[in-house]
Design a protein around this motif. Structure first.
Motif, PDB file in Angstrom:
ATOM      1  N   ASP A 166       0.859  -1.160   0.000  1.00 14.04           N
ATOM      2  CA  ASP A 166       0.000   0.000   0.000  1.00 14.04           C
ATOM      3  C   ASP A 166       0.904   1.221   0.000  1.00 14.04           C
ATOM      4  O   ASP A 166       2.003   1.177   0.543  1.00 14.04           O
ATOM      5  N   ILE A 167       0.399   2.299  -0.583  1.00 13.62           N
ATOM      6  CA  ILE A 167       1.207   3.506  -0.660  1.00 13.62           C
ATOM      7  C   ILE A 167       1.523   4.023   0.746  1.00 13.62           C
ATOM      8  O   ILE A 167       2.536   4.686   0.972  1.00 13.62           O
ATOM      9  N   GLY A 168       0.698   3.648   1.710  1.00 11.11           N
ATOM     10  CA  GLY A 168       0.952   4.021   3.105  1.00 11.11           C
ATOM     11  C   GLY A 168       2.312   3.562   3.591  1.00 11.11           C
ATOM     12  O   GLY A 168       2.993   4.257   4.341  1.00 11.11           O
ATOM     13  N   LEU A 169       2.734   2.380   3.136  1.00  7.52           N
ATOM     14  CA  LEU A 169       4.034   1.864   3.571  1.00  7.52           C
ATOM     15  C   LEU A 169       5.169   2.726   3.023  1.00  7.52           C
ATOM     16  O   LEU A 169       6.225   2.857   3.635  1.00  7.52           O
ATOM     17  N   ALA A 170       4.947   3.329   1.857  1.00  6.93           N
ATOM     18  CA  ALA A 170       5.991   4.167   1.277  1.00  6.93           C
ATOM     19  C   ALA A 170       6.126   5.481   2.040  1.00  6.93           C
ATOM     20  O   ALA A 170       7.197   6.074   2.078  1.00  6.93           O
ATOM     21  N   ILE A 171       5.035   5.938   2.648  1.00 10.16           N
ATOM     22  CA  ILE A 171       5.038   7.276   3.251  1.00 10.16           C
ATOM     23  C   ILE A 171       5.132   7.249   4.775  1.00 10.16           C
ATOM     24  O   ILE A 171       5.912   7.976   5.378  1.00 10.16           O
ATOM     25  N   HIS A 172       4.325   6.378   5.395  1.00 16.03           N
ATOM     26  CA  HIS A 172       4.176   6.447   6.843  1.00 16.03           C
ATOM     27  C   HIS A 172       5.465   6.175   7.631  1.00 16.03           C
ATOM     28  O   HIS A 172       5.860   7.005   8.465  1.00 16.03           O
ATOM     29  N   PRO A 173       6.171   5.050   7.389  1.00 16.82           N
ATOM     30  CA  PRO A 173       7.349   4.795   8.236  1.00 16.82           C
ATOM     31  C   PRO A 173       8.435   5.870   8.143  1.00 16.82           C
ATOM     32  O   PRO A 173       8.937   6.311   9.183  1.00 16.82           O
ATOM     33  N   PRO A 174       8.783   6.346   6.931  1.00 19.01           N
ATOM     34  CA  PRO A 174       9.820   7.396   6.909  1.00 19.01           C
ATOM     35  C   PRO A 174       9.406   8.649   7.675  1.00 19.01           C
ATOM     36  O   PRO A 174      10.205   9.213   8.420  1.00 19.01           O
ATOM     37  N   LEU A 175       8.151   9.051   7.518  1.00 15.48           N
ATOM     38  CA  LEU A 175       7.689  10.252   8.234  1.00 15.48           C
ATOM     39  C   LEU A 175       7.738  10.034   9.736  1.00 15.48           C
ATOM     40  O   LEU A 175       8.235  10.877  10.489  1.00 15.48           O
ATOM     41  N   LEU A 176       7.234   8.880  10.165  1.00 13.77           N
ATOM     42  CA  LEU A 176       7.187   8.600  11.589  1.00 13.77           C
ATOM     43  C   LEU A 176       8.593   8.566  12.174  1.00 13.77           C
ATOM     44  O   LEU A 176       8.861   9.120  13.237  1.00 13.77           O
ATOM     45  N   TYR A 177       9.513   7.943  11.438  1.00 14.20           N
ATOM     46  CA  TYR A 177      10.888   7.843  11.930  1.00 14.20           C
ATOM     47  C   TYR A 177      11.569   9.205  11.955  1.00 14.20           C
ATOM     48  O   TYR A 177      12.299   9.521  12.881  1.00 14.20           O
ATOM     49  N   GLY A 182      13.994  11.748  15.096  1.00 11.86           N
ATOM     50  CA  GLY A 182      14.450  13.130  15.078  1.00 11.86           C
ATOM     51  C   GLY A 182      14.642  13.708  16.474  1.00 11.86           C
ATOM     52  O   GLY A 182      15.517  14.545  16.704  1.00 11.86           O
ATOM     53  N   PHE A 183      13.835  13.233  17.414  1.00 13.48           N
ATOM     54  CA  PHE A 183      13.994  13.732  18.777  1.00 13.48           C
ATOM     55  C   PHE A 183      15.311  13.286  19.410  1.00 13.48           C
ATOM     56  O   PHE A 183      15.690  13.781  20.464  1.00 13.48           O
ATOM     57  N   SER A 184      16.019  12.356  18.724  1.00 18.26           N
ATOM     58  CA  SER A 184      17.325  11.936  19.241  1.00 18.26           C
ATOM     59  C   SER A 184      18.277  13.124  19.328  1.00 18.26           C
ATOM     60  O   SER A 184      19.047  13.241  20.273  1.00 18.26           O
ATOM     61  N   THR A 219       3.969  14.505  13.750  1.00 18.03           N
ATOM     62  CA  THR A 219       2.545  14.795  13.554  1.00 18.03           C
ATOM     63  C   THR A 219       2.062  14.195  12.240  1.00 18.03           C
ATOM     64  O   THR A 219       1.044  13.500  12.189  1.00 18.03           O
ATOM     65  N   LEU A 220       2.821  14.461  11.166  1.00 12.74           N
ATOM     66  CA  LEU A 220       2.451  13.920   9.858  1.00 12.74           C
ATOM     67  C   LEU A 220       2.473  12.398   9.873  1.00 12.74           C
ATOM     68  O   LEU A 220       1.579  11.744   9.329  1.00 12.74           O
ATOM     69  N   GLY A 221       3.499  11.829  10.504  1.00 19.13           N
ATOM     70  CA  GLY A 221       3.649  10.373  10.527  1.00 19.13           C
ATOM     71  C   GLY A 221       2.493   9.704  11.248  1.00 19.13           C
ATOM     72  O   GLY A 221       1.945   8.706  10.767  1.00 19.13           O
ATOM     73  N   ILE A 222       2.113  10.261  12.389  1.00 20.29           N
ATOM     74  CA  ILE A 222       1.009   9.665  13.145  1.00 20.29           C
ATOM     75  C   ILE A 222      -0.286   9.786  12.356  1.00 20.29           C
ATOM     76  O   ILE A 222      -1.059   8.831  12.242  1.00 20.29           O
ATOM     77  N   ALA A 223      -0.518  10.967  11.763  1.00 24.79           N
ATOM     78  CA  ALA A 223      -1.747  11.178  10.998  1.00 24.79           C
ATOM     79  C   ALA A 223      -1.803  10.209   9.815  1.00 24.79           C
ATOM     80  O   ALA A 223      -2.826   9.579   9.548  1.00 24.79           O
ATOM     81  N   MET A 224      -0.678  10.080   9.122  1.00 28.69           N
ATOM     82  CA  MET A 224      -0.617   9.187   7.961  1.00 28.69           C
ATOM     83  C   MET A 224      -0.877   7.745   8.388  1.00 28.69           C
ATOM     84  O   MET A 224      -1.619   7.009   7.735  1.00 28.69           O
ATOM     85  N   GLY A 225      -0.263   7.336   9.500  1.00 31.82           N
ATOM     86  CA  GLY A 225      -0.447   5.973   9.996  1.00 31.82           C
ATOM     87  C   GLY A 225      -1.899   5.724  10.372  1.00 31.82           C
ATOM     88  O   GLY A 225      -2.467   4.673  10.086  1.00 31.82           O
TER      89      GLY A 225
END
Lengths: 669, 165
Positions: A166-177, A182-184, A219-225
């Motif tokens: 699903d296109i979700g797999l292409a978008i969601h994990p990179p955004l979420l990560y 990023g908070f690292s 925010t984007l990653g959670i929304a997309m997921g």
């Protein structure tokens, strides 16, 4: 051959990460410029090597190199290219490699775009980032090697899990990560500040853009997921209070709190100890999330690899980093001097309010997520903590927070005027109340919380608009002057208003779920089914063939008053490679709401089980998140936040909350 | 003094919010926690009708029957005891006889259960952990490892739950 170089690059990256974790830190303690100077090239080198390793794995997936175990298990030669690429992180090993890549990326970005950051702070920050990178590179190389070969390569792969195609797999994990890894860098900044012993307004100014960047992506990653789960799982739900979802929500809550208190620290140099604490907590929650997701200790509706040995390793990393950073905190934080004073009613006061409730809400989510684990370990009893728990705890804690959202920006720093703020917000609050009362009256007998939520949402959106409007036109003045002020108003002010408005929009979407309609029925083709304001008619069941699946499609007409307004095609797909069935929901957006149909079993008498929803305003949930993220980006583009640019944007005279210029001379100058 | 009193205010309000949150949490944990039973535990503990539970086990072979408009009945078994489950809604795509399943709902009789959500993991090699543990206790577990081979950040299970919004 390419694969081996990728593996080798990963080993080299580990070596560089180890160098990065020792030399710059040592240099920053001894104030040795040569040692500190190693930070930048080493972290860029590490980034390049990890990126190369990642590219090698991606190349193997695209070329369908079935001599690689990772490729065999997750690819099929008939799979479309986009899923071959997304499949790189659609499995444990690749996903961890993406994790480390983003970790290195943030280190690299600080190295590249951080010339304004004092060299001591930058070196120490990159040093700490090196520690994290070393731990996770070691984790990958020891327990989850993505480059493992198979002795006897098969002719064909096992295909990527169909639900992931699903296109979700292409978008969601990179955004979420990008968000929670990023908070690292914020964590590294905090640890570096504790190590170097310098925590001031300047520190907050350097950290804020990174926190904002990570927050926006999270925010984007959670929304997309959430949207992905909504349209693939077929239950019409978008949030299940599942442990895996909570794992990403907790860093978001802590990160949101962090974002708000860095602004206090930046402007007023207050709340230093708390800000550092939150920075550590936010990334600790990201690490905890990684552990929960990767170890499989909690049963989730989302599927992840679960391997006890890997879980133990991550638990070890978790213990070392959380334990280490809190030990450092306990040792160094008492040395921080208290910052600026402020009255309880002030911008700072409102931000403290925000932080109190966000942290409390975050803590209840943490308790609800970990309680089943703790109880099972202590008593052996198995329980699950579901939506009722979270609705009962999270909801009441969020209401006082939401009520204050529009008030905060209209209070002045240091000492605010509550009466004035209340006057300014009278219109917004009045309209919000009116909306709630009217809706309550119109939908009498319906849900009570939905109209109240909608009223609150309207108040938040209007409150955000009021704030901007009053800054642009505090008193009657010609349009020309207003335009002039509009140009002068810092972008972060627009960003704040936009993000707050987005929150209101999301809340409106959430509130409207109370008015949704759901039907489960065995549907006969040709017979209309009533669904809220619409009638659904399945006109026929057709077989179709896709690239790597076969499907049965239920052509469905959505009618309103006898007229066809939309056609949808929910389907059931059978994937040959894994002999697996997947229901593909049929969704159409009408206005801001959606009609959602998901198929079940087909019966001998020609009927088919279907689950049908009418969800008014549901799209607002995700639109709101997009608006929030847009607010984040707009804030990020504010020149005041640009690193190394210490010159402040001109502020129109007499705008309501006259922010004090930073007290400290920026070390960047 | 001012600094001190302000700090006191800050700390006391933080404690108040924390207390409020803790109170809510304790209250909610008492009322909205759902216990998980396997079929044997279900028979032994004999929960009163109306109790909200999660039950898990294997879907007994040959037990699945359609009994009405999108309503099915099946038996959840650990090969020593059975619980009859009635469920209205769409079964998950990977719901199969002989496979592991977790159902949440209310007890309706000594060995009867009305589910409002049914959860079945989509991966054949995977079994919900509670089910695996329950089966292990009954000595019904042979497979070497219950670990899934598929990992993914994202929604990747098939499930059904009509009550969830």
């Amino acid at each position: 051959m390419i694969v081996e170089t990728g593996h080798f690059a990963l080993v080299l990256a580990l070596a560089l990460a180890l160098v990065q974790s020792v030399l710059p830190l040592w240099g920053s303690v001894r104030r040795d410029p040569t040692l500190m100077g190693t930070a930048v090239p080493v972290s860029l080198g590490q980034l390049a090597l990890v990126a190369y390793a990642f590219a090698c794995l991606a190349e193997a997936h695209v070329a369908a190199d079935f001599s690689l175990r990772n490729v065999v298990e997750n690819t099929h030669s008939t799979q479309p290219l986009v899923y071959k690429i997304a499949g790189v992180w659609g499995n444990h090993e690749g996903s961890m490699l993406l994790w480390v890549l983003i970790l290195a990326l943030f280190g690299g970005l600080v190295a590249l775009f951080g010339p304004g950051i004092p060299i001591v702070l930058r070196a120490a920050t990159l040093g700490v980032q090196g520690w994290i990178a070393s731990a996770f590179l070691l984790f990958i190389l020891l327990t989850s090697d993505p480059f493992a070969r198979v002795v006897d390569p098969p002719m064909e792969g096992q295909d990527l899990n169909p639900i992931l195609q699903d296109i979700g797999l292409a978008i969601h994990p990179p955004l979420l990560y990008l968000g929670y890894v990023g908070f690292s860098i914020v964590f590294s900044f905090a640890a570096a500040a504790l190590i170097t012993g310098r925590v001031d307004a300047g520190w907050a100014r350097f950290v804020r853009p990174w926190a904002l960047l990570a927050w926006t992506f999270l925010t984007l990653g959670i929304a997309m997921g959430s949207y992905w789960a909504y349209y693939t799982l077929g239950w019409g739900g978008f949030w299940f209070w599942d442990p895996v979802e909570n794992a990403s929500l907790m860093p978001w809550l802590a990160g949101t709190a962090l974002l708000h208190c860095t602004s206090v620290m930046e402007k007023r140099e207050a709340l230093k100890v708390w800000t550092i604490f939150l920075a550590i907590v936010t990334f600790s929650l990201s690490l905890l999330g990684t552990f929960l997701v990767r170890s499989g200790v909690l049963t989730s509706v989302h599927s992840f690899a679960s391997d006890p040995t890997r879980g133990t390793f991550i638990l070890l990393i978790l213990a070392v980093f959380i334990g280490g950073s809190f030990a450092l905190y306990a040792w160094r934080a008492p040395m921080l001097r208290a910052g600026g004073l402020f009255a309880p009613v002030s911008r700072e006061g409102a931000l403290v309010w925000n932080n109190l409730f966000l942290s409390a809400a975050c803590a209840t989510v943490l308790v609800g997520t970990l309680y089943p684990l703790a109880l099972e370990a202590l008593t052996g009893q198995k329980i699950s903590v579901g939506a009722p728990f979270f609705n009962l705890t999270f909801g009441p804690l969020l209401v006082p927070l939401l009520l204050v959202v529009p008030v905060g920006p209209s209070l002045a720093w240091k000492r605010g005027d509550l009466l004035g703020a209340a006057q300014r917000l009278t219109a917004a609050a009045g309209i919000g109340l009116l909306v709630a009362v009217v809706l309550l009256a119109v939908t009498r007998g319906g849900p009570v919380l939905a109209p109240l939520g909608a009223g609150l949402a309207v108040y938040i959106v209007l409150g955000a608009a009021t704030d901007v409007a009053l800054r642009l036109r505090p008193r009657p003045m010609p349009v020309r002057a207003v335009l002039e002020r509009a140009r002068g108003l810092p972008r972060s002010a627009y960003g704040t208003a936009l993000a707050h408005a987005g929150l209101g929009v999301t809340l409106l979407g959430l509130a409207a779920t109370g008015w949704g309609v759901e039907r489960i029925a065995a549907v006969t083709p040709g017979q209309p089914v009533e669904l809220g304001p619409y009638d659904l008619v399945v006109t026929g069941l057709q077989p179709r063939i896709g690239p790597n699946y076969a499907e049965t499609v239920a052509e469905t007409e959505v009618r309103r008053g006898g007229r066809v307004v939309a056609r949808i095609a929910p389907a059931k797909r059978v994937f040959a490679a894994r002999r697996q069935t997947v229901a593909e929901a049929g969704i159409v957006t009408l206005g801001l709401g959606q009609v959602y149909v998901s198929l079940g079993d087909q019966h001998a008498d020609g009927t088919i089980d279907a689950r049908m929803f009418w969800k008014p305003l549901v799209s607002l949930i995700w639109c709101g998140a997009l608006v929030m993220a847009l607010g984040g980006l707009l804030s990020l583009s504010d020149r005041r936040l640009r690193i190394g640019l210490a010159v402040r944007g001109s502020r129109p005279a007499g705008s309501p909350p006259p922010a004090r210029p930073p007290v400290l001379p920026s070390p960047a100058e | 003094m001012r600094r001190k009193s302000r700090r006191l205010l800050l700390i006391s309000s933080a404690l108040a919010v924390a207390g409020f949150a803790a109170g809510l949490t304790l209250f909610a944990l008492r009322d909205s926690v759902v216990f998980f039973y396997g079929p044997t535990e279900f028979a032994e503990k004999a929960p009163a009708p109306g109790t909200r539970l999660r039950i898990g086990g294997l879907v007994a072979r040959g037990s699945l029957a359609h009994v009405g408009d999108a309503t099915v009945e099946f038996a959840v078994t650990d090969n020593s005891r059975d619980v009859r489950v009635r469920y209205t809604g769409l079964l998950p795509d990977l719901f199969r006889e002989g496979q592991g399943v977790v159902a949440e709902g209310v007890v309706s009789g000594p060995d009867r259960f009305i589910a409002d959500s049914v959860l079945a993991k989509h991966d054949e090699t995977y079994m919900p952990r509670e089910v695996a543990d329950a089966l292990k206790q009954r000595g019904e577990w042979q497979r070497e490892s219950a670990s899934a081979s598929v990992a993914s950040p994202g929604p990747a299970a098939v499930a059904a739950a009509p009550t969830l919004r």
